[in-house]
Write a protein that holds these residues in place. Structure first.
Motif, PDB file in Angstrom:
ATOM      1  N   LEU A  77      33.994  40.032  26.132  1.00 32.69           N
ATOM      2  CA  LEU A  77      33.390  40.781  27.235  1.00 32.69           C
ATOM      3  C   LEU A  77      33.699  40.039  28.524  1.00 32.69           C
ATOM      4  CD1 LEU A  77      29.881  41.772  25.916  1.00 32.69           C
ATOM      5  CD2 LEU A  77      31.530  43.322  26.937  1.00 32.69           C
ATOM      6  N   GLU A  78      34.109  40.776  29.528  1.00 34.35           N
ATOM      7  CA  GLU A  78      34.441  40.154  30.810  1.00 34.35           C
ATOM      8  C   GLU A  78      33.646  40.831  31.913  1.00 34.35           C
ATOM      9  OE1 GLU A  78      38.570  40.907  30.427  1.00 34.35           O
ATOM     10  OE2 GLU A  78      38.957  38.956  29.524  1.00 34.35           O
ATOM     11  N   TYR A  79      33.013  40.016  32.713  1.00 29.78           N
ATOM     12  CA  TYR A  79      32.205  40.480  33.834  1.00 29.78           C
ATOM     13  C   TYR A  79      32.802  39.916  35.122  1.00 29.78           C
ATOM     14  CZ  TYR A  79      28.718  41.481  30.206  1.00 29.78           C
ATOM     15  OH  TYR A  79      28.052  41.963  29.111  1.00 29.78           O
ATOM     16  N   PRO A  80      33.731  40.653  35.752  1.00 27.34           N
ATOM     17  CA  PRO A  80      34.373  40.135  36.962  1.00 27.34           C
ATOM     18  C   PRO A  80      33.392  39.808  38.089  1.00 27.34           C
ATOM     19  CG  PRO A  80      35.499  42.105  36.205  1.00 27.34           C
ATOM     20  CD  PRO A  80      34.271  41.933  35.351  1.00 27.34           C
ATOM     21  N   LYS A  81      32.361  40.628  38.267  1.00 32.48           N
ATOM     22  CA  LYS A  81      31.392  40.384  39.345  1.00 32.48           C
ATOM     23  C   LYS A  81      30.627  39.082  39.123  1.00 32.48           C
ATOM     24  CE  LYS A  81      30.514  45.150  40.773  1.00 32.48           C
ATOM     25  NZ  LYS A  81      29.496  46.203  40.857  1.00 32.48           N
ATOM     26  N   VAL A  86      36.015  45.121  29.804  1.00 37.28           N
ATOM     27  CA  VAL A  86      35.651  44.732  31.160  1.00 37.28           C
ATOM     28  C   VAL A  86      34.451  45.566  31.592  1.00 37.28           C
ATOM     29  CG1 VAL A  86      36.444  44.541  33.550  1.00 37.28           C
ATOM     30  CG2 VAL A  86      38.061  44.202  31.670  1.00 37.28           C
ATOM     31  N   LYS A  87      33.420  44.890  32.093  1.00 34.13           N
ATOM     32  CA  LYS A  87      32.213  45.570  32.555  1.00 34.13           C
ATOM     33  C   LYS A  87      32.032  45.358  34.049  1.00 34.13           C
ATOM     34  CE  LYS A  87      30.941  47.301  28.733  1.00 34.13           C
ATOM     35  NZ  LYS A  87      31.111  48.745  28.607  1.00 34.13           N
ATOM     36  N   LYS A  88      31.716  46.440  34.748  1.00 33.54           N
ATOM     37  CA  LYS A  88      31.500  46.346  36.198  1.00 33.54           C
ATOM     38  C   LYS A  88      30.094  45.870  36.529  1.00 33.54           C
ATOM     39  CE  LYS A  88      30.152  51.129  37.023  1.00 33.54           C
ATOM     40  NZ  LYS A  88      28.951  50.998  37.790  1.00 33.54           N
ATOM     41  N   SER A  89      29.268  45.790  35.528  1.00 33.49           N
ATOM     42  CA  SER A  89      27.865  45.420  35.701  1.00 33.49           C
ATOM     43  C   SER A  89      27.713  44.022  36.285  1.00 33.49           C
ATOM     44  CB  SER A  89      27.177  45.480  34.341  1.00 33.49           C
ATOM     45  OG  SER A  89      25.840  45.079  34.438  1.00 33.49           O
ATOM     46  N   ASN A  90      26.615  43.828  36.992  1.00 33.14           N
ATOM     47  CA  ASN A  90      26.310  42.492  37.492  1.00 33.14           C
ATOM     48  C   ASN A  90      25.259  41.806  36.613  1.00 33.14           C
ATOM     49  OD1 ASN A  90      24.094  43.923  38.219  1.00 33.14           O
ATOM     50  ND2 ASN A  90      24.322  43.640  40.420  1.00 33.14           N
ATOM     51  N   ALA A 132      34.965  56.050  37.237  1.00 33.92           N
ATOM     52  CA  ALA A 132      36.150  55.766  38.056  1.00 33.92           C
ATOM     53  C   ALA A 132      36.070  54.359  38.648  1.00 33.92           C
ATOM     54  CB  ALA A 132      36.290  56.812  39.154  1.00 33.92           C
ATOM     55  N   GLU A 133      34.883  53.965  39.100  1.00 35.58           N
ATOM     56  CA  GLU A 133      34.705  52.622  39.656  1.00 35.58           C
ATOM     57  C   GLU A 133      34.969  51.552  38.594  1.00 35.58           C
ATOM     58  OE1 GLU A 133      31.259  49.743  41.594  1.00 35.58           O
ATOM     59  OE2 GLU A 133      30.779  51.834  41.180  1.00 35.58           O
ATOM     60  N   GLY A 134      34.487  51.772  37.393  1.00 36.98           N
ATOM     61  CA  GLY A 134      34.716  50.830  36.307  1.00 36.98           C
ATOM     62  C   GLY A 134      36.196  50.691  35.984  1.00 36.98           C
ATOM     63  N   LYS A 135      36.921  51.819  35.956  1.00 34.64           N
ATOM     64  CA  LYS A 135      38.356  51.770  35.693  1.00 34.64           C
ATOM     65  C   LYS A 135      39.083  51.023  36.798  1.00 34.64           C
ATOM     66  CE  LYS A 135      38.797  55.879  32.863  1.00 34.64           C
ATOM     67  NZ  LYS A 135      39.384  57.199  32.716  1.00 34.64           N
ATOM     68  N   LEU A 136      38.687  51.274  38.036  1.00 34.24           N
ATOM     69  CA  LEU A 136      39.312  50.599  39.172  1.00 34.24           C
ATOM     70  C   LEU A 136      39.096  49.089  39.093  1.00 34.24           C
ATOM     71  CD1 LEU A 136      40.841  50.881  41.850  1.00 34.24           C
ATOM     72  CD2 LEU A 136      38.628  51.113  42.981  1.00 34.24           C
ATOM     73  N   ILE A 137      37.886  48.671  38.744  1.00 33.22           N
ATOM     74  CA  ILE A 137      37.601  47.229  38.610  1.00 33.22           C
ATOM     75  C   ILE A 137      38.474  46.617  37.519  1.00 33.22           C
ATOM     76  CG2 ILE A 137      35.856  45.572  37.825  1.00 33.22           C
ATOM     77  CD1 ILE A 137      33.823  47.209  39.461  1.00 33.22           C
ATOM     78  N   GLY A 138      38.598  47.302  36.412  1.00 32.77           N
ATOM     79  CA  GLY A 138      39.442  46.799  35.325  1.00 32.77           C
ATOM     80  C   GLY A 138      40.900  46.700  35.721  1.00 32.77           C
ATOM     81  N   GLU A 139      41.394  47.701  36.440  1.00 29.67           N
ATOM     82  CA  GLU A 139      42.801  47.717  36.840  1.00 29.67           C
ATOM     83  C   GLU A 139      43.112  46.702  37.933  1.00 29.67           C
ATOM     84  OE1 GLU A 139      43.349  51.775  37.959  1.00 29.67           O
ATOM     85  OE2 GLU A 139      43.269  52.484  35.891  1.00 29.67           O
TER      86      GLU A 139
END
Length: 151
Positions: free
Chosen positions: A91-95, A58-62, A18-25
């Motif tokens: 690949l996209e790493y927003p963090k 999109v990856k939530k990973s740091n 859910a956290e990963g989906k939220l970050i992507g959205e």
């Protein structure tokens, strides 16, 4: 993988998923209008640009991981098998504020992915594999399933 293949799915109850989906959205809100989700039956690509044949993952990973690139290569493999010419991956790493292109080298990458699929098939033919060390499992959606009741 073994549990997922046996239709034991934990993604719907996973806070990590859910956290990963939220970050992507929330990181890329304009994408829903611009690009589309693509359900391939055995895989679901969150963002696909049909004009450029580009998968955006999109990856939530740091931290960047080989598994992330492998996932995108698998998607590119599936797209190529479906007749999509010159598929691309990003690949996209927003963090981390990093974007990384994932190159698809037709025959070489096809052989690698097919080797992975063979290795996966061998695992799926057997009984449930032993648990990995807890330290490798903490970010897995199956963590509670595998480790509940244990200290």
């Amino acid at each position: 993988m073994w549990l997922h293949a046996k239709h034991l799915r934990m993604e719907s109850s996973s806070e990590l998923v859910a956290e990963g989906k939220l970050i992507g959205e929330t990181t890329y809100p304009q994408r829903a209008a611009k690009w589309q989700e693509l359900d391939l039956g055995i895989a679901k690509i969150d963002f696909f640009d049909p004009k450029t044949h580009t998968v955006h993952e999109v990856k939530k990973s740091n931290k960047k991981e080989d598994a992330h690139r492998a996932q995108v290569k698998y998607y590119l493999y599936l797209l190529e098998k479906m007749g999509v010419e010159n598929p691309r991956g990003v690949l996209e790493y927003p963090k981390l504020r990093i974007t990384e292109a994932v190159e698809w080298d037709g025959e070489t990458d096809k052989e690698i992915v097919e080797r992975w699929l063979g290795e996966a098939q061998a695992i799926l033919q057997g009984s449930c594999p032993k648990k990995l060390p807890k330290t490798k499992c903490k970010k897995c959606s199956y963590f509670d399933f595998c480790w509940s009741g244990e200290e």
